[in-house]
Design a protein around this motif. Structure first.
Motif: not given
Length: 117
Positions: A106-107, A109-110, A114
């Motif tokens: 998730e980090e 991807k962000q 983002g």
């Protein structure tokens, strides 16, 4: 005994050719690393020769006064590896959003996508 002939470029058909960029900056960076190459750009020719002489002494692993192809390859690999590690260290903090020294999917991807998500 054979007599040397004129130098001929040898390349396999279809092999990629090395292309020098203007100013040989690509080779300069491969040999020194990007940061070191930038610092050399600011030096006078005399200072540059002096610093290159010190680097050549470091490349000459067996201290025989000559640089072999293997010594040069080892040096360039070392410089490139150092550049990669330094680059990872610089961008790590941008990806590790919660500062736990891990980068979750998730980090990633962000940090990467983002503004698109």
């Amino acid at each position: 005994l054979g007599k040397p002939t004129a130098r001929q470029e040898r390349a396999r058909p279809g092999a990629a050719q090395h292309e020098d960029r203007p100013g040989f900056q690509y080779d300069h960076e491969a040999f020194l690393g990007k940061e070191e190459a930038r610092s050399f750009d600011q030096l006078s020719p005399e200072e540059s020769r002096e610093r290159l002489g010190k680097i050549v002494d470091r490349i000459d692993d067996d201290k025989d006064g000559y640089i072999t192809t293997e010594e040069l390859k080892t040096w360039i690999k070392r410089v490139q590896k150092r550049y990669i590690y330094e680059n990872v260290a610089k961008v790590w903090k941008d990806y590790d959003l919660n500062k736990d020294d891990k980068i979750a999917w998730e980090e990633y991807k962000q940090a990467t996508y983002g503004y698109y998500l």
